[in-house]
Design an enzyme around this catalytic site. Sequence first.
Site, PDB file in Angstrom:
ATOM      1  N   GLY A 410      -1.437  -6.297  11.854  1.00 11.88           N
ATOM      2  CA  GLY A 410      -0.972  -6.053  10.485  1.00 11.88           C
ATOM      3  C   GLY A 410       0.505  -6.282  10.266  1.00 11.88           C
ATOM      4  N   GLY A 466       6.851  -5.944  -5.224  1.00 13.24           N
ATOM      5  CA  GLY A 466       7.137  -4.993  -4.160  1.00 13.24           C
ATOM      6  C   GLY A 466       5.992  -4.788  -3.199  1.00 13.24           C
ATOM      7  N   GLU A 470       1.815  -0.139   0.260  1.00 10.12           N
ATOM      8  CA  GLU A 470       2.553   1.089   0.547  1.00 10.12           C
ATOM      9  C   GLU A 470       2.597   1.997  -0.693  1.00 10.12           C
ATOM     10  OE1 GLU A 470       3.313  -1.861   1.644  1.00 10.12           O
ATOM     11  OE2 GLU A 470       3.294  -1.522   3.804  1.00 10.12           O
TER      12      GLU A 470
END
Length: 556
Positions: A410, A466, A470
Amino acid sequence: MSAAYTVGDYLLDRLAELGVTHVFGVPGDYNLEFLDHIVAHRNIRWVGNANELNAGYAADGYGRLRGMSAVVTTFGVGELSLANAIAGSYAEHVPVVHIVGGPSKDAQGTRRALHHSLGDGDFEHFFRMSREITCAQANLMPATATREIDRVLSEVREQKRPGYLLLPTDVARFEVEPPAAPLPRYTGGTSPRALAAFTEAATELIGDHQLTVLADLLVHRLQAVDKLEALLAADVVPHATLMWGKSLVDESSPSFLGIYAGAASDESVRRAIEEAPVLVTAGVVFTDMVSGFFSQRINPATTIDIGAQQSTVADQVFAPLEMEAALEALTSILTRRKVTSPPVASACGDTPTAEPAREAPLSQKALWDRLCQALTPGNVVLADQGTSFYGMARHRLPRGVTFIGQPLWGSIGYTLPATLGAGLAHPDRRPVLLIGDGAAQLTIQELGVIAREGLSPVIVVVNNDGYTVERAIHGEAAPYNDIVRWNWSQIPGALGVTGHLTYRAETYGELDDAFVAAAEHPDRMVIVEAVVPRSDIPDLLTELVKPTSPDGKPRR
């Protein structure tokens, strides 16, 4: 008088024998003479990269498609910059040979503070580090260099993991004899006793039941895809893969169920796998992000698990037993019996809905639905870890399309340089890169190398302002999930790309126009900036992150 044949030449000839035609890397003073031999080699091309990390990612993409790859760095500073990529190759079973140009043995013997070292006279710090992320290592010496090269390359080929060769400058130029015979292969990995006992136990468990198969990436890495295909063709065999093994099987088959992701699976896929009368798991490795954080519910009592060197039938272990032999045994069981299984009611998630209006704002779902319509057999799709990977995971791919992702390691940004490696591994296949704006900022330098090498990928940069994955996990409005906004249309020219096409798509119609243009210009790099809302994430990703806390543990 002919030029002397050296250790460096021997290494290159062995790599060429294993199918390597391109060597990636970055020059440094400790490897420059060796690079001369690469440039002069009749069957291998040097591909210089923008930095060592990108070189490692490119070698990984190449190795996934060709079964072997090589990357060259200089000692210390170069090899440590590459370490992240090599660790990813180790985690995801990719055979990459890391060749490190090092100081001469004489210079090392002085124990002086040489550049690129830690200054303490110990020149094996990094060699020792490499043991943790490679399957075999060698600090080459003149007397044993060829033998050690053969040992490391053999281990890389057999284990499908990276190997490490420290090549001091004076050892690289040491004269040796060319290989006298092909690199020997490991044989005899299956015990006849184990195979017979496995076949008997599997026959009893299967009986007259319909077999269901869940396959994963180790089938590909161990080059057993043809054996899996034979098993699936022996009867009506419902089958699925994990996201890690996506495109391992023909997803257009009526017997293809879809992607299994534990509790995050489509309900029809989950039931077909977890309630199968007899389930075969072939090359399966359950990781957190491909199993819905280990939410799989597989009954060992009705499962035949096929591993690399051993298999189990209802928890009874049979070893040593290689994957190919076990798959062949299951195929013979289905072929011999008189029962024919009923057809499969197939279901695969994220089927396209009605086409949006041209003026409709672009969304994640519309983006991936339209992209799937644009794919053609032969495409190699590389989806970076994030909304690109999870947005594509449930979509059926046309037959002949290969899907590459990196869900275990990842490392964001991996797929951009990996596109270079994949494109050079199979120049006749057009790569399609899917990458988020944040991930692309990490490795964008390689775009210039992709253009220099004459590749013409379609590159979709998902501009969602962005780090969206997350944000979904924690800190939706936190500043640490923000990135600097780039002018993506200006980036290619600054990196030396010419003759390309760029599009910015904020509506479905603009996206459609961009994909139509990409299809009409197969010989040009096409860059599509797909602008989607920053809080818009694929349904599968929503389901995966919902039950987890930031530390990766299930929420109570």
